[in-house]
Design a protein around this motif. Structure first.
Motif, PDB file in Angstrom:
ATOM      1  N   THR A 176      -1.126  -5.244 -11.693  1.00 30.28           N
ATOM      2  CA  THR A 176      -1.425  -4.925 -10.294  1.00 30.28           C
ATOM      3  C   THR A 176      -0.416  -3.952  -9.706  1.00 30.28           C
ATOM      4  O   THR A 176      -0.786  -2.981  -9.037  1.00 30.28           O
ATOM      5  CB  THR A 176      -1.453  -6.218  -9.465  1.00 30.28           C
ATOM      6  OG1 THR A 176      -2.447  -7.102 -10.006  1.00 30.28           O
ATOM      7  CG2 THR A 176      -1.801  -5.915  -8.016  1.00 30.28           C
ATOM      8  N   GLN A 177       0.858  -4.184  -9.957  1.00 27.14           N
ATOM      9  CA  GLN A 177       1.883  -3.314  -9.398  1.00 27.14           C
ATOM     10  C   GLN A 177       1.795  -1.901  -9.960  1.00 27.14           C
ATOM     11  O   GLN A 177       2.025  -0.916  -9.254  1.00 27.14           O
ATOM     12  CB  GLN A 177       3.277  -3.900  -9.673  1.00 27.14           C
ATOM     13  CG  GLN A 177       3.542  -5.205  -8.948  1.00 27.14           C
ATOM     14  CD  GLN A 177       3.382  -5.077  -7.436  1.00 27.14           C
ATOM     15  OE1 GLN A 177       3.786  -4.087  -6.843  1.00 27.14           O
ATOM     16  NE2 GLN A 177       2.781  -6.080  -6.826  1.00 27.14           N
ATOM     17  N   GLY A 178       1.406  -1.796 -11.238  1.00 24.73           N
ATOM     18  CA  GLY A 178       1.255  -0.474 -11.829  1.00 24.73           C
ATOM     19  C   GLY A 178       0.126   0.324 -11.192  1.00 24.73           C
ATOM     20  O   GLY A 178       0.262   1.526 -10.942  1.00 24.73           O
ATOM     21  N   ILE A 179      -0.986  -0.351 -10.929  1.00 27.51           N
ATOM     22  CA  ILE A 179      -2.115   0.340 -10.279  1.00 27.51           C
ATOM     23  C   ILE A 179      -1.728   0.753  -8.865  1.00 27.51           C
ATOM     24  O   ILE A 179      -2.034   1.871  -8.422  1.00 27.51           O
ATOM     25  CB  ILE A 179      -3.365  -0.563 -10.253  1.00 27.51           C
ATOM     26  CG1 ILE A 179      -3.733  -0.996 -11.666  1.00 27.51           C
ATOM     27  CG2 ILE A 179      -4.543   0.161  -9.626  1.00 27.51           C
ATOM     28  CD1 ILE A 179      -4.860  -2.005 -11.708  1.00 27.51           C
ATOM     29  N   TYR A 180      -1.049  -0.128  -8.139  1.00 21.20           N
ATOM     30  CA  TYR A 180      -0.635   0.200  -6.777  1.00 21.20           C
ATOM     31  C   TYR A 180       0.308   1.393  -6.769  1.00 21.20           C
ATOM     32  O   TYR A 180       0.214   2.271  -5.899  1.00 21.20           O
ATOM     33  CB  TYR A 180       0.050  -1.013  -6.139  1.00 21.20           C
ATOM     34  CG  TYR A 180      -0.888  -2.033  -5.561  1.00 21.20           C
ATOM     35  CD1 TYR A 180      -2.104  -2.312  -6.178  1.00 21.20           C
ATOM     36  CD2 TYR A 180      -0.570  -2.740  -4.417  1.00 21.20           C
ATOM     37  CE1 TYR A 180      -2.970  -3.261  -5.671  1.00 21.20           C
ATOM     38  CE2 TYR A 180      -1.429  -3.696  -3.897  1.00 21.20           C
ATOM     39  CZ  TYR A 180      -2.626  -3.948  -4.533  1.00 21.20           C
ATOM     40  OH  TYR A 180      -3.494  -4.889  -4.018  1.00 21.20           O
ATOM     41  N   ALA A 181       1.243   1.426  -7.727  1.00 17.70           N
ATOM     42  CA  ALA A 181       2.199   2.540  -7.774  1.00 17.70           C
ATOM     43  C   ALA A 181       1.485   3.852  -8.082  1.00 17.70           C
ATOM     44  O   ALA A 181       1.799   4.894  -7.490  1.00 17.70           O
ATOM     45  CB  ALA A 181       3.274   2.250  -8.823  1.00 17.70           C
ATOM     46  N   ARG A 182       0.532   3.829  -8.996  1.00 15.92           N
ATOM     47  CA  ARG A 182      -0.202   5.054  -9.320  1.00 15.92           C
ATOM     48  C   ARG A 182      -1.041   5.518  -8.128  1.00 15.92           C
ATOM     49  O   ARG A 182      -1.147   6.720  -7.847  1.00 15.92           O
ATOM     50  CB  ARG A 182      -1.105   4.799 -10.532  1.00 15.92           C
ATOM     51  CG  ARG A 182      -0.309   4.574 -11.812  1.00 15.92           C
ATOM     52  CD  ARG A 182      -1.200   4.165 -12.969  1.00 15.92           C
ATOM     53  NE  ARG A 182      -2.246   5.153 -13.164  1.00 15.92           N
ATOM     54  CZ  ARG A 182      -3.536   4.837 -13.333  1.00 15.92           C
ATOM     55  NH1 ARG A 182      -3.931   3.576 -13.296  1.00 15.92           N
ATOM     56  NH2 ARG A 182      -4.410   5.791 -13.537  1.00 15.92           N
ATOM     57  N   ALA A 183      -1.644   4.560  -7.400  1.00 15.86           N
ATOM     58  CA  ALA A 183      -2.413   4.926  -6.212  1.00 15.86           C
ATOM     59  C   ALA A 183      -1.509   5.504  -5.132  1.00 15.86           C
ATOM     60  O   ALA A 183      -1.901   6.427  -4.403  1.00 15.86           O
ATOM     61  CB  ALA A 183      -3.169   3.705  -5.676  1.00 15.86           C
ATOM     62  N   ARG A 184      -0.295   4.985  -5.039  1.00 12.94           N
ATOM     63  CA  ARG A 184       0.654   5.501  -4.037  1.00 12.94           C
ATOM     64  C   ARG A 184       1.052   6.932  -4.365  1.00 12.94           C
ATOM     65  O   ARG A 184       1.141   7.790  -3.471  1.00 12.94           O
ATOM     66  CB  ARG A 184       1.893   4.599  -3.992  1.00 12.94           C
ATOM     67  CG  ARG A 184       2.955   5.085  -3.005  1.00 12.94           C
ATOM     68  CD  ARG A 184       2.466   4.999  -1.581  1.00 12.94           C
ATOM     69  NE  ARG A 184       3.116   5.973  -0.731  1.00 12.94           N
ATOM     70  CZ  ARG A 184       2.955   6.029   0.580  1.00 12.94           C
ATOM     71  NH1 ARG A 184       2.166   5.166   1.181  1.00 12.94           N
ATOM     72  NH2 ARG A 184       3.562   6.945   1.290  1.00 12.94           N
ATOM     73  N   ARG A 185       1.299   7.228  -5.644  1.00 14.31           N
ATOM     74  CA  ARG A 185       1.650   8.603  -6.024  1.00 14.31           C
ATOM     75  C   ARG A 185       0.472   9.547  -5.764  1.00 14.31           C
ATOM     76  O   ARG A 185       0.673  10.696  -5.346  1.00 14.31           O
ATOM     77  CB  ARG A 185       2.048   8.640  -7.506  1.00 14.31           C
ATOM     78  CG  ARG A 185       3.393   7.993  -7.801  1.00 14.31           C
ATOM     79  CD  ARG A 185       3.882   8.351  -9.197  1.00 14.31           C
ATOM     80  NE  ARG A 185       3.030   7.783 -10.228  1.00 14.31           N
ATOM     81  CZ  ARG A 185       3.230   6.596 -10.799  1.00 14.31           C
ATOM     82  NH1 ARG A 185       4.264   5.849 -10.410  1.00 14.31           N
ATOM     83  NH2 ARG A 185       2.427   6.157 -11.747  1.00 14.31           N
ATOM     84  N   ALA A 186      -0.743   9.047  -6.000  1.00 11.48           N
ATOM     85  CA  ALA A 186      -1.922   9.869  -5.708  1.00 11.48           C
ATOM     86  C   ALA A 186      -2.052  10.123  -4.212  1.00 11.48           C
ATOM     87  O   ALA A 186      -2.438  11.221  -3.785  1.00 11.48           O
ATOM     88  CB  ALA A 186      -3.177   9.200  -6.247  1.00 11.48           C
ATOM     89  N   LEU A 187      -1.722   9.120  -3.387  1.00 13.72           N
ATOM     90  CA  LEU A 187      -1.760   9.327  -1.935  1.00 13.72           C
ATOM     91  C   LEU A 187      -0.727  10.356  -1.505  1.00 13.72           C
ATOM     92  O   LEU A 187      -1.004  11.205  -0.645  1.00 13.72           O
ATOM     93  CB  LEU A 187      -1.519   8.000  -1.208  1.00 13.72           C
ATOM     94  CG  LEU A 187      -1.401   8.084   0.317  1.00 13.72           C
ATOM     95  CD1 LEU A 187      -2.665   8.664   0.939  1.00 13.72           C
ATOM     96  CD2 LEU A 187      -1.088   6.711   0.920  1.00 13.72           C
ATOM     97  N   ASP A 188       0.461  10.303  -2.079  1.00  7.76           N
ATOM     98  CA  ASP A 188       1.487  11.304  -1.753  1.00  7.76           C
ATOM     99  C   ASP A 188       0.979  12.713  -2.072  1.00  7.76           C
ATOM    100  O   ASP A 188       1.218  13.663  -1.308  1.00  7.76           O
ATOM    101  CB  ASP A 188       2.770  11.018  -2.531  1.00  7.76           C
ATOM    102  CG  ASP A 188       3.454   9.737  -2.066  1.00  7.76           C
ATOM    103  OD1 ASP A 188       3.164   9.289  -0.936  1.00  7.76           O
ATOM    104  OD2 ASP A 188       4.260   9.179  -2.839  1.00  7.76           O
ATOM    105  N   ALA A 189       0.256  12.854  -3.192  1.00  2.00           N
ATOM    106  CA  ALA A 189      -0.291  14.161  -3.555  1.00  2.00           C
ATOM    107  C   ALA A 189      -1.378  14.584  -2.576  1.00  2.00           C
ATOM    108  O   ALA A 189      -1.491  15.768  -2.232  1.00  2.00           O
ATOM    109  CB  ALA A 189      -0.851  14.115  -4.977  1.00  2.00           C
ATOM    110  N   ALA A 190      -2.182  13.613  -2.104  1.00  2.00           N
ATOM    111  CA  ALA A 190      -3.233  13.938  -1.131  1.00  2.00           C
ATOM    112  C   ALA A 190      -2.627  14.379   0.190  1.00  2.00           C
ATOM    113  O   ALA A 190      -3.090  15.351   0.816  1.00  2.00           O
ATOM    114  CB  ALA A 190      -4.144  12.719  -0.924  1.00  2.00           C
ATOM    115  N   VAL A 191      -1.577  13.691   0.633  1.00  2.00           N
ATOM    116  CA  VAL A 191      -0.912  14.057   1.888  1.00  2.00           C
ATOM    117  C   VAL A 191      -0.266  15.436   1.767  1.00  2.00           C
ATOM    118  O   VAL A 191      -0.259  16.229   2.718  1.00  2.00           O
ATOM    119  CB  VAL A 191       0.121  12.982   2.269  1.00  2.00           C
ATOM    120  CG1 VAL A 191       0.959  13.432   3.465  1.00  2.00           C
ATOM    121  CG2 VAL A 191      -0.575  11.656   2.579  1.00  2.00           C
TER     122      VAL A 191
END
Length: 226
Positions: A176-191
């Motif tokens: 779970t933590q790995g998926i959340y971290a990858r989604a967070r990095r993707a959000l940073d790229a979107a921002v």
């Protein structure tokens, strides 16, 4: 007179009508026979296919795909672009009302098992079981369009609400933590792209895994020495 026999007009009309009805019925029977799947060569081939191993393998593959999809999960990390800029302008009550209203709009566009959690500030997290990354990206795009149609009095009548999303799905046994971290990095790229963008984690991970470019001849040590 019919075939040289004189008959009343009413009887002649009845006989003609009967012939027309009989002809139409016979034509329909012939058409039904031609269209009867039991008499069609195509249906014979279809029947052979249903009985064949290919059909059984197709069913087995579909069941396996559904089982994998049922065990997968996706995470959307999102940010309401306007809320970060206005958080210092609104009081706590207004900020809470806007966040809850936005969350309710998103929940209405999700399935019953999906979960929306409001994070600190202008961020939120959506957990969706049974989805791969491609399906989760479609959900993010749909939510983004839905939020763009929302009009909030706190933003003004003409202001359009936008959201940025980072999307990640379970891959290679991620926890779970790995998926959340990858989604967070993707959000940073979107921002980083600006307001109103959706970025899947695989997009930035593929770029990170690309091999380094080969040095040009002018950058080689021998060229420098020359």
């Amino acid at each position: 007179m019919i075939t040289g026999i004189e008959v009343p007009l009413e009887v002649a009309v009845m006989l003609c009508t009967g012939c027309i009805v009989a002809g139409a019925w016979a034509g329909r029977v012939r058409a039904n026979r031609r269209l009867d799947p039991r008499r069609s060569p195509l249906s014979d081939k279809l029947g052979d296919f249903i009985k064949s191993d290919a059909f059984a393998n197709t069913i087995d593959l579909a069941m396996r795909r559904d089982a994998v999809r049922a065990g997968s999960r996706a995470v959307l990390r999102g940010r309401i672009d306007q809320l970060g800029a206005l958080s210092g302008v609104w009081n706590n009550t207004t900020s809470h009302e806007v966040r809850e209203h936005v969350a309710a709009v998103m929940r209405a566009g999700l399935r019953r098992d999906d979960r929306v959690a409001l994070d600190q500030g202008d961020s939120f997290t959506i957990t969706m079981p049974g989805l791969d990354e491609r399906a989760a990206v479609r959900v993010a795009d749909r939510l983004r369009r839905k939020l763009a149609q929302l009009r909030l009095p706190q933003l003004g009548e003409e202001a359009r609400l936008t959201a940025s999303f980072g999307v990640a799905a379970e891959r290679f046994g991620d926890d779970t933590q790995g998926i959340y971290a990858r989604a967070r990095r993707a959000l940073d790229a979107a921002v980083a792209k600006g307001d109103d963008h959706v970025v899947p984690a695989s997009e930035i991970e593929e770029i990170m895994l690309l091999p380094a470019p080969a040095p040009s001849p002018s950058q080689t040590p021998s060229a420098s020495a020359a």
